[in-house]
Design a protein around this motif. Structure first.
Motif, PDB file in Angstrom:
ATOM      1  N   MET A  14       6.042 -11.514 -11.551  1.00 41.91           N
ATOM      2  CA  MET A  14       6.999 -10.415 -11.415  1.00 41.91           C
ATOM      3  C   MET A  14       6.587  -9.469 -10.288  1.00 41.91           C
ATOM      4  SD  MET A  14       8.608  -8.663 -14.805  1.00 41.91           S
ATOM      5  CE  MET A  14       8.402  -6.939 -14.411  1.00 41.91           C
ATOM      6  N   ILE A  15       7.586  -9.014  -9.552  1.00 47.50           N
ATOM      7  CA  ILE A  15       7.293  -8.133  -8.410  1.00 47.50           C
ATOM      8  C   ILE A  15       7.025  -6.716  -8.924  1.00 47.50           C
ATOM      9  CG2 ILE A  15       8.158  -7.277  -6.200  1.00 47.50           C
ATOM     10  CD1 ILE A  15      10.347  -9.466  -6.399  1.00 47.50           C
ATOM     11  N   PHE A  16       6.042  -6.064  -8.323  1.00 46.92           N
ATOM     12  CA  PHE A  16       5.892  -4.629  -8.565  1.00 46.92           C
ATOM     13  C   PHE A  16       6.461  -3.944  -7.328  1.00 46.92           C
ATOM     14  CE2 PHE A  16       3.930  -0.493  -8.659  1.00 46.92           C
ATOM     15  CZ  PHE A  16       3.988  -0.176 -10.002  1.00 46.92           C
ATOM     16  N   TYR A  17       7.571  -3.216  -7.515  1.00 46.94           N
ATOM     17  CA  TYR A  17       8.288  -2.646  -6.373  1.00 46.94           C
ATOM     18  C   TYR A  17       7.641  -1.357  -5.871  1.00 46.94           C
ATOM     19  CZ  TYR A  17      12.100  -5.873  -7.419  1.00 46.94           C
ATOM     20  OH  TYR A  17      12.846  -7.001  -7.627  1.00 46.94           O
ATOM     21  N   GLY A  18       7.658  -1.173  -4.572  1.00 47.49           N
ATOM     22  CA  GLY A  18       7.259   0.098  -3.966  1.00 47.49           C
ATOM     23  C   GLY A  18       5.769   0.389  -4.047  1.00 47.49           C
ATOM     24  N   ASN A  19       5.401   1.638  -3.752  1.00 46.05           N
ATOM     25  CA  ASN A  19       3.997   2.068  -3.756  1.00 46.05           C
ATOM     26  C   ASN A  19       3.092   1.070  -3.015  1.00 46.05           C
ATOM     27  OD1 ASN A  19       3.920   4.630  -5.481  1.00 46.05           O
ATOM     28  ND2 ASN A  19       5.105   3.235  -6.754  1.00 46.05           N
ATOM     29  N   GLU A  20       3.555   0.668  -1.854  1.00 45.05           N
ATOM     30  CA  GLU A  20       2.880  -0.398  -1.105  1.00 45.05           C
ATOM     31  C   GLU A  20       1.422  -0.072  -0.789  1.00 45.05           C
ATOM     32  OE1 GLU A  20       6.068   0.368  -0.410  1.00 45.05           O
ATOM     33  OE2 GLU A  20       7.088  -1.539  -0.776  1.00 45.05           O
ATOM     34  N   VAL A  52      -0.719   1.842  -2.353  1.00 42.37           N
ATOM     35  CA  VAL A  52      -1.561   1.718  -3.549  1.00 42.37           C
ATOM     36  C   VAL A  52      -1.804   0.242  -3.861  1.00 42.37           C
ATOM     37  CG1 VAL A  52      -1.630   2.098  -6.048  1.00 42.37           C
ATOM     38  CG2 VAL A  52      -0.840   3.923  -4.527  1.00 42.37           C
ATOM     39  N   GLN A  53      -0.740  -0.534  -3.784  1.00 42.35           N
ATOM     40  CA  GLN A  53      -0.874  -1.966  -4.075  1.00 42.35           C
ATOM     41  C   GLN A  53      -1.822  -2.648  -3.094  1.00 42.35           C
ATOM     42  OE1 GLN A  53       2.203  -4.392  -5.797  1.00 42.35           O
ATOM     43  NE2 GLN A  53       3.729  -2.989  -4.997  1.00 42.35           N
ATOM     44  N   GLN A  54      -1.704  -2.244  -1.836  1.00 43.14           N
ATOM     45  CA  GLN A  54      -2.551  -2.843  -0.808  1.00 43.14           C
ATOM     46  C   GLN A  54      -4.025  -2.497  -1.055  1.00 43.14           C
ATOM     47  OE1 GLN A  54      -1.586  -1.462   3.076  1.00 43.14           O
ATOM     48  NE2 GLN A  54      -3.045  -2.802   4.088  1.00 43.14           N
ATOM     49  N   THR A  55      -4.273  -1.234  -1.394  1.00 41.20           N
ATOM     50  CA  THR A  55      -5.641  -0.801  -1.704  1.00 41.20           C
ATOM     51  C   THR A  55      -6.239  -1.659  -2.814  1.00 41.20           C
ATOM     52  OG1 THR A  55      -4.973   1.449  -1.170  1.00 41.20           O
ATOM     53  CG2 THR A  55      -7.026   1.205  -2.397  1.00 41.20           C
ATOM     54  N   LEU A  56      -5.452  -1.870  -3.856  1.00 38.86           N
ATOM     55  CA  LEU A  56      -5.941  -2.638  -5.003  1.00 38.86           C
ATOM     56  C   LEU A  56      -6.190  -4.107  -4.620  1.00 38.86           C
ATOM     57  CD1 LEU A  56      -3.520  -1.148  -7.667  1.00 38.86           C
ATOM     58  CD2 LEU A  56      -5.997  -0.787  -7.578  1.00 38.86           C
ATOM     59  N   ARG A  57      -5.248  -4.660  -3.876  1.00 34.51           N
ATOM     60  CA  ARG A  57      -5.377  -6.065  -3.462  1.00 34.51           C
ATOM     61  C   ARG A  57      -6.647  -6.279  -2.648  1.00 34.51           C
ATOM     62  NH1 ARG A  57       0.038  -6.562  -2.645  1.00 34.51           N
ATOM     63  NH2 ARG A  57      -0.172  -5.730  -0.546  1.00 34.51           N
ATOM     64  N   GLN A  58      -6.863  -5.360  -1.698  1.00 35.17           N
ATOM     65  CA  GLN A  58      -8.040  -5.511  -0.835  1.00 35.17           C
ATOM     66  C   GLN A  58      -9.335  -5.412  -1.621  1.00 35.17           C
ATOM     67  OE1 GLN A  58      -7.406  -2.673   2.272  1.00 35.17           O
ATOM     68  NE2 GLN A  58      -6.167  -4.080   3.492  1.00 35.17           N
ATOM     69  N   MET A  59      -9.370  -4.477  -2.556  1.00 34.93           N
ATOM     70  CA  MET A  59     -10.568  -4.336  -3.388  1.00 34.93           C
ATOM     71  C   MET A  59     -10.875  -5.632  -4.116  1.00 34.93           C
ATOM     72  SD  MET A  59     -10.362  -0.858  -5.487  1.00 34.93           S
ATOM     73  CE  MET A  59     -10.558   0.745  -4.787  1.00 34.93           C
ATOM     74  N   LEU A  67       0.986  -1.247 -13.539  1.00 46.85           N
ATOM     75  CA  LEU A  67       0.055  -1.501 -12.451  1.00 46.85           C
ATOM     76  C   LEU A  67      -1.389  -1.566 -12.963  1.00 46.85           C
ATOM     77  CD1 LEU A  67       0.192  -2.115  -9.494  1.00 46.85           C
ATOM     78  CD2 LEU A  67      -0.128   0.302  -8.984  1.00 46.85           C
ATOM     79  N   ALA A  68      -1.706  -0.742 -13.955  1.00 55.41           N
ATOM     80  CA  ALA A  68      -3.048  -0.792 -14.551  1.00 55.41           C
ATOM     81  C   ALA A  68      -3.267  -2.161 -15.182  1.00 55.41           C
ATOM     82  CB  ALA A  68      -3.195   0.307 -15.602  1.00 55.41           C
ATOM     83  N   ARG A  69      -2.286  -2.639 -15.930  1.00 52.87           N
ATOM     84  CA  ARG A  69      -2.402  -3.946 -16.588  1.00 52.87           C
ATOM     85  C   ARG A  69      -2.524  -5.067 -15.555  1.00 52.87           C
ATOM     86  NH1 ARG A  69       1.875  -2.290 -20.017  1.00 52.87           N
ATOM     87  NH2 ARG A  69       1.098  -1.503 -22.008  1.00 52.87           N
ATOM     88  N   ARG A  70      -1.718  -4.955 -14.514  1.00 54.24           N
ATOM     89  CA  ARG A  70      -1.735  -5.990 -13.491  1.00 54.24           C
ATOM     90  C   ARG A  70      -3.100  -6.042 -12.783  1.00 54.24           C
ATOM     91  NH1 ARG A  70       2.357  -7.965  -9.260  1.00 54.24           N
ATOM     92  NH2 ARG A  70       3.796  -7.605 -10.934  1.00 54.24           N
ATOM     93  N   THR A  71      -3.669  -4.872 -12.518  1.00 54.49           N
ATOM     94  CA  THR A  71      -4.979  -4.828 -11.862  1.00 54.49           C
ATOM     95  C   THR A  71      -6.044  -5.431 -12.774  1.00 54.49           C
ATOM     96  OG1 THR A  71      -4.243  -2.791 -10.799  1.00 54.49           O
ATOM     97  CG2 THR A  71      -6.582  -3.303 -10.641  1.00 54.49           C
ATOM     98  N   ALA A 129      -8.511   7.879  -8.051  1.00 52.65           N
ATOM     99  CA  ALA A 129      -7.219   8.361  -8.539  1.00 52.65           C
ATOM    100  C   ALA A 129      -6.121   7.915  -7.586  1.00 52.65           C
ATOM    101  CB  ALA A 129      -7.243   9.878  -8.660  1.00 52.65           C
ATOM    102  N   LEU A 130      -5.150   7.195  -8.100  1.00 48.87           N
ATOM    103  CA  LEU A 130      -4.065   6.666  -7.259  1.00 48.87           C
ATOM    104  C   LEU A 130      -2.716   7.223  -7.725  1.00 48.87           C
ATOM    105  CD1 LEU A 130      -5.322   2.973  -7.234  1.00 48.87           C
ATOM    106  CD2 LEU A 130      -5.420   4.551  -5.303  1.00 48.87           C
ATOM    107  N   PRO A 131      -2.022   7.941  -6.832  1.00 48.56           N
ATOM    108  CA  PRO A 131      -0.723   8.498  -7.217  1.00 48.56           C
ATOM    109  C   PRO A 131       0.395   7.466  -7.075  1.00 48.56           C
ATOM    110  CG  PRO A 131      -1.284   9.184  -4.989  1.00 48.56           C
ATOM    111  CD  PRO A 131      -2.404   8.289  -5.452  1.00 48.56           C
ATOM    112  N   LEU A 132       1.272   7.420  -8.057  1.00 54.12           N
ATOM    113  CA  LEU A 132       2.443   6.561  -7.942  1.00 54.12           C
ATOM    114  C   LEU A 132       3.678   7.429  -7.710  1.00 54.12           C
ATOM    115  CD1 LEU A 132       2.118   3.663 -10.530  1.00 54.12           C
ATOM    116  CD2 LEU A 132       1.240   3.860  -8.230  1.00 54.12           C
ATOM    117  N   GLY A 133       4.520   7.001  -6.778  1.00 53.17           N
ATOM    118  CA  GLY A 133       5.746   7.732  -6.487  1.00 53.17           C
ATOM    119  C   GLY A 133       6.950   6.866  -6.773  1.00 53.17           C
TER     120      GLY A 133
END
Ligand SMILES: [Zn+2]
Length: 322
Positions: free
Chosen positions: A1-7, A9-16, A39-43, A158-162
């Motif tokens: 499933m796609i997680f929309y937006g907040n690119e 934040v998503q990129q930061t997590l992916r790279q880590m 997003l917490a569950r997905r990470t 701390a990661l803000p979601l918009g």
């Protein structure tokens, strides 16, 4: 499933995760409905996954995670009237974390909705966060980053979601099978907040509050105090609904004010058309007075003042202001 937006934040997590240099603690914060828990569950699923593309969704770990039976996932349960985490719950989790994972090399611990988490529970957890076991990961979610003590916050990321764009929001809702017409309506009220749009589509009371907010805005424009009071009478029966009304109402007034200076300003309220009409008759001072009246009503409701009373006071102030 796609997680929309907040690119970002998503990129930061992916790279880590790709570089295998993941922080041991995360706080996802932002308004309700923005996907903090998702997003917490997905990470966490990515950390636990043994596949190549993480989370792969098909490995043993991913399947257990999806079925909610992964032995290395701990979800702290809230208790008590305020919905915080008890000292016993936190102690139990600290004990649990002392034993290594059953499956892979990570143990993930969720503390969701931490806005009511008391300092005592946080202090009990501090040691585990300050010097985490190699395999221990903590995921917190809250509306405000201030929910966590500075000592806790300094040890985690701390990661803000918009909100997402309205277009992304429409795609997300379409993917869930909602009809275009109803999606349009939901996005008109909650814009790029996918979770709140879904609430709107699935929960009658939320649609009712949005309709009553429009009716209240309209009654100010047409100077029909009676209609506003009727809306207030319905809203006065339920605290959560009254608070949502105040939020939507305030955002729509903000839209009306924004339109005075920029007719193409993006809307954040629930009634673009009403905001446009209101902006024609509302002065800057009037708009300010209505904002203050909303603040006052909000504070009164927080202080458990009688709901209908707080709302009818709001009505009187708004009629005076416009
Ligand atoms: Zn997997």
């Amino acid at each position: 499933m796609i997680f929309y937006g907040n690119e970002l934040v998503q990129q930061t997590l992916r790279q880590m995760i790709q570089r295998n240099r993941t922080a041991h603690g995360f706080l996802f914060y932002g308004d309700p409905g923005l996907g903090k828990k998702t997003l917490a569950r997905r990470t966490a699923a990515a950390l636990l996954c043994s596949g190549a593309e993480k989370p792969c969704g098909v490995c043993k770990s991913c399947r257990m995670f999806q079925d909610g039976v992964h032995p290395d996932v701990i979800c702290a349960e809230t208790s008590g009237k305020l919905g915080g985490f008890s000292a016993d719950t936190v102690r139990q989790i600290c004990t649990d974390l002392a034993t290594p994972p059953n499956e892979g090399d990570a143990k993930c611990c969720f503390f969701f909705d931490c806005d009511k988490m008391d300092p005592r529970s946080q202090n009990l957890l501090l040691k585990a966060i300050e010097e985490p076991q190699d395999y221990a990961y903590f995921f917190f979610t809250a509306q405000s980053p201030a929910a966590l003590l500075p000592t806790v916050r300094s040890r985690i990321i701390a990661l803000p979601l918009g909100p997402v764009s309205e277009e992304q929001c429409r795609s997300a809702l379409e993917a869930e099978g909602f009809a275009p017409q109803e999606i349009q309506e939901a996005v008109g009220v909650f814009h790029g907040n996918i979770g709140r749009c879904k609430d709107f589509l699935q929960q009658e009371p939320i649609r009712t509050v949005a309709a009553l907010t429009k009716s209240a805005i309209n009654s100010i424009i047409s100077r029909n105090e009676y209609t506003f009071l009727q809306a207030a009478a319905v809203l006065g029966k339920q605290r959560e609904q009254a608070l949502l009304f105040l939020t939507l109402f305030d955002r729509t007034i903000r839209d009306a004010m924004a339109r005075k200076y920029d007719a193409s300003a993006a809307c954040i309220g629930c009634d673009a058309e009403g905001a446009a009409r209101l902006s024609e008759r509302l002065s800057a001072a009037g708009g300010q007075a209505m904002h203050l009246a909303v603040d006052k009503a909000y504070a009164a409701i927080q202080a458990n003042v009688n709901l209908p009373l707080a709302l009818s006071a709001l009505c009187a102030s708004c009629m005076d202001a416009c």
